[in-house]
Design an enzyme around this catalytic site. Structure first.
Site, short mmCIF file in Angstrom:
data_model
loop_
_atom_site.label_atom_id
_atom_site.label_comp_id
_atom_site.label_asym_id
_atom_site.label_seq_id
_atom_site.Cartn_x
_atom_site.Cartn_y
_atom_site.Cartn_z
N LYS A 1 1.56 -0.82 0.17
CA LYS A 1 0.29 -0.28 0.31
C LYS A 1 0.89 1.42 -0.25
O LYS A 1 0.74 2.22 -0.70
CB LYS A 1 -0.71 0.49 1.31
CG LYS A 1 -2.39 -1.50 1.05
CD LYS A 1 -2.51 -1.13 2.08
CE LYS A 1 -3.47 -2.66 2.08
NZ LYS A 1 -4.05 -3.07 2.69
N ASP B 1 -11.12 2.33 3.69
CA ASP B 1 -11.78 1.65 3.43
C ASP B 1 -13.28 1.08 2.58
O ASP B 1 -13.51 0.00 2.26
CB ASP B 1 -11.49 0.42 4.24
CG ASP B 1 -9.94 0.26 4.82
OD1 ASP B 1 -9.32 -0.47 3.28
OD2 ASP B 1 -8.91 -0.49 5.49
N GLN C 1 -4.62 -1.64 9.33
CA GLN C 1 -4.45 -3.01 8.64
C GLN C 1 -5.01 -4.14 9.58
O GLN C 1 -4.49 -4.21 10.67
CB GLN C 1 -3.34 -3.69 8.28
CG GLN C 1 -3.17 -3.75 7.59
CD GLN C 1 -3.23 -4.12 6.02
OE1 GLN C 1 -3.11 -3.50 5.59
NE2 GLN C 1 -4.63 -5.55 5.74
#
Ligand code: NAP
Length: 277
Positions: free
Chosen positions: A49, A116, A93
């Site tokens: 990422k 997200d 995460q």
């Protein structure tokens, strides 16, 4: 004859486009990535990422916390990122170590920084077919289908898996695109029969090569979200690709399918969050 949907190539093309958009915005766009603990897979995801941010000109702020970090310290960090004007997107995460209540941590991410697309407000808006930050993996699948010009209107779509991050938003996106959607899970009766009715079959199960050729209709479009390990420890998907492919019109591979698209959509969401801030 089937066609393999090349998610890697599409992702590269889209990242180039996002890079141009980021430049044209004239903004210093920032994504904060929070990693708690030393889970090897999570470390790889976070690295990828951060690398993708570099590719598209988004500044990344990585926060790596010890596996023994306290609930309070993780929550404090996310709260401070919520207030930070340099940070347009916050990604925590998952999974986090078991002693951390991740739901509580995620609750501190403001909806507009929820790149997200996991928060109740973004999920609710998606359900109502309103503009929102859409969960990255299912959004990536939609881009893959669109890139091949695959018509969804009136088609039977079957999603195997009902997780909040993949299966459910996937089903909503397909519904919003006018497909007739069936969602399956571990309690579904006669899964094979349901799958055989799918013009578009999306597998998001987490079980290596679970979807076999006898479950797939001739000419179906098969999208494999799974990221599993086969008996030799090699990365594979939820679909038994080698045996299923001949029955498909389109099929996505693992690796090189949905995976690269997920990170690309994260970059896109961060760009969107920044220009809307
Ligand atoms: P998850 O939360 O574990 O959900 C799995 C779903 O599959 C559940 O709804 C479960 O049903 C269902 N399932 C399990 N066994 C089944 C069976 N025998 N028959 C029918 N349904 C069954 O997993 P997830 O987070 O959605 O991820 C799914 C897969 O996608 C994993 O391999 C994951 O690594 C991968 N993934 C890939 C990306 C990417 O970027 N490519 C991103 C996210 C996830 P119940 O609800 O009844 O338990």
């Amino acid at each position: 004859m089937y066609k393999v949907i090349d998610g890697k190539a599409l992702a590269a093309k889209m990242r180039e486009d996002i890079k141009q958009k980021v430049q044209a915005s004239g903004k210093n766009i920032g994504l904060a990535v929070v990693l708690v603990g030393d889970d090897p897979a999570s470390q790889v995801y976070v690295r990828n990422k951060i690398k993708a941010c570099g590719e598209v000109g988004i500044k990344s702020y990585a926060y790596r916390l010890d596996k023994d970090a306290t609930q309070a310290s993780v929550e404090e960090l996310v709260k401070s990122l919520a207030e930070d004007n340099n940070v347009h997107g916050i990604l925590v995460q998952l999974p986090m170590p078991p002693h951390i209540d991740s739901k509580k941590v995620l609750s501190h991410i403001p909806c507009k920084k929820d790149v997200d697309g996991f928060c109740a407000e973004n999920i609710g808006k998606l359900c109502m077919n309103e503009d929102c930050l859409v969960a990255c993996t299912p959004n990536g699948v939609m881009q893959m289908l669109a890139s091949e010009g695959i018509e969804l209107k009136g088609k039977n779509a079957v999603v195997v898996g009902r997780s909040n991050i993949v299966g459910k938003p996937m089903a909503m996106l397909l519904t919003n695109a006018d497909a007739t959607v069936t969602v399956c899970h571990s309690k579904t009766a006669d899964l094979k029969q349901v799958c055989l009715n799918a013009d578009v079959l999306v597998a998001a199960i987490g079980k290596a090569k679970f979807i076999t050729a006898d479950m797939v209709k001739e000419g179906a479009v098969v999208i494999d979200v799974g990221m599993d390990r086969d008996e030799n420890g090699k990365l594979c998907g939820d679909v038994d690709f080698e045996n299923v492919k001949e029955k498909c019109s389109y099929i996505s591979p693992v690796p090189g399918g949905v995976g690269p698209m997920t990170i690309t959509m994260l970059m896109y969401n961060t760009y969107l969050a920044a220009v809307r801030s």
